[in-house]
Scaffold this motif. Structure first.
Motif, PDB file in Angstrom:
ATOM      1  N   CYS A  21     -20.228  12.500 -42.266  1.00 27.71           N
ATOM      2  CA  CYS A  21     -21.570  11.935 -42.204  1.00 27.71           C
ATOM      3  C   CYS A  21     -21.675  10.883 -41.103  1.00 27.71           C
ATOM      4  CB  CYS A  21     -21.936  11.251 -43.526  1.00 27.71           C
ATOM      5  SG  CYS A  21     -21.607  12.224 -44.999  1.00 27.71           S
ATOM      6  N   ILE A  22     -22.897  10.676 -40.635  1.00 26.20           N
ATOM      7  CA  ILE A  22     -23.213   9.560 -39.752  1.00 26.20           C
ATOM      8  C   ILE A  22     -24.480   8.903 -40.278  1.00 26.20           C
ATOM      9  CG2 ILE A  22     -22.080  10.422 -37.664  1.00 26.20           C
ATOM     10  CD1 ILE A  22     -24.833  11.419 -36.711  1.00 26.20           C
ATOM     11  N   ALA A  23     -24.690   7.641 -39.907  1.00 28.68           N
ATOM     12  CA  ALA A  23     -25.900   6.933 -40.331  1.00 28.68           C
ATOM     13  C   ALA A  23     -26.297   5.929 -39.267  1.00 28.68           C
ATOM     14  CB  ALA A  23     -25.675   6.221 -41.667  1.00 28.68           C
ATOM     15  N   VAL A  24     -27.596   5.669 -39.192  1.00 24.50           N
ATOM     16  CA  VAL A  24     -28.164   4.687 -38.269  1.00 24.50           C
ATOM     17  C   VAL A  24     -29.149   3.813 -39.045  1.00 24.50           C
ATOM     18  CG1 VAL A  24     -27.865   6.188 -36.244  1.00 24.50           C
ATOM     19  CG2 VAL A  24     -30.004   6.254 -37.540  1.00 24.50           C
ATOM     20  N   PRO A  25     -29.436   2.617 -38.537  1.00 21.14           N
ATOM     21  CA  PRO A  25     -30.354   1.733 -39.258  1.00 21.14           C
ATOM     22  C   PRO A  25     -31.819   2.114 -39.063  1.00 21.14           C
ATOM     23  CG  PRO A  25     -29.613   0.672 -37.246  1.00 21.14           C
ATOM     24  CD  PRO A  25     -28.864   1.978 -37.358  1.00 21.14           C
ATOM     25  N   VAL A  26     -32.617   1.748 -40.051  1.00 22.36           N
ATOM     26  CA  VAL A  26     -34.075   1.843 -39.994  1.00 22.36           C
ATOM     27  C   VAL A  26     -34.577   0.412 -40.111  1.00 22.36           C
ATOM     28  CG1 VAL A  26     -36.156   2.676 -41.146  1.00 22.36           C
ATOM     29  CG2 VAL A  26     -34.122   4.147 -41.019  1.00 22.36           C
ATOM     30  N   HIS A  27     -35.390  -0.022 -39.139  1.00 27.81           N
ATOM     31  CA  HIS A  27     -35.839  -1.413 -39.097  1.00 27.81           C
ATOM     32  C   HIS A  27     -37.296  -1.555 -39.523  1.00 27.81           C
ATOM     33  CE1 HIS A  27     -32.328  -1.456 -36.389  1.00 27.81           C
ATOM     34  NE2 HIS A  27     -32.134  -2.629 -36.960  1.00 27.81           N
TER      35      HIS A  27
END
Length: 152
Positions: A97-103
């Motif tokens: 898995c990979i993940a990125v932030p949501v601002h």
């Protein structure tokens, strides 16, 4: 979203192929063994993260699970710097898995958006393209939340 030492799946989009990963909104996952969890831990103020890591249970789910707080901290720091967190078969031996932030409107990390799939399909090379597409999707969601920079 993070709830103490776990993450809660708030929304999920199913894959288009026949192979589907189990999971549903409301499911909880351990923060230390998931890309989304690591990204949300990376968004914490350093002093709060230090306190949490002192008490965070770090059970092993696979041989790849990070159970050493120092190694976990190093990976969280890397995610903070790069804007991408990884789960390298840490919760499930066959899933990467990979993940990125949501601002949000104030630039705070309000959530994280991730992508998961079978390790044989999500090779490190394949993840590069997927990471770009995931970052674009997170920027669009961030803009919908009022983030003036369309994500960071």
């Amino acid at each position: 979203m993070r709830s103490k030492h776990e993450i809660i799946v708030v929304a999920r989009t199913a894959a288009t192929g026949l192979l589907q990963l189990a999971g549903h909104p409301g499911a909880t996952r351990p923060a230390h063994a998931t890309a989304i969890g690591k990204m949300l831990l990376a968004a914490m103020p350093p002093e709060d993260l230090d306190r949490l890591l002192q008490t965070l249970p770090l059970p092993a789910f696979t041989p790849n699970t990070l159970t050493d707080p120092a190694l976990l901290r190093r990976e969280i720091d890397t995610a903070r710097c790069t804007g991408i967190a990884h789960d390298n078969c840490e919760l499930d031996a066959d899933v990467r898995c990979i993940a990125v932030p949501v601002h949000d409107f104030a630039g705070r990390c309000a959530a994280a958006m991730g992508l998961s799939g079978p390790a044989w399909r999500l090779t490190p090379h394949a993840l590069k393209d997927k990471a770009r597409r995931l970052t674009t999707a997170a920027a669009e969601l961030s803009a919908q939340l009022g983030n003036p920079t369309r994500g960071r």
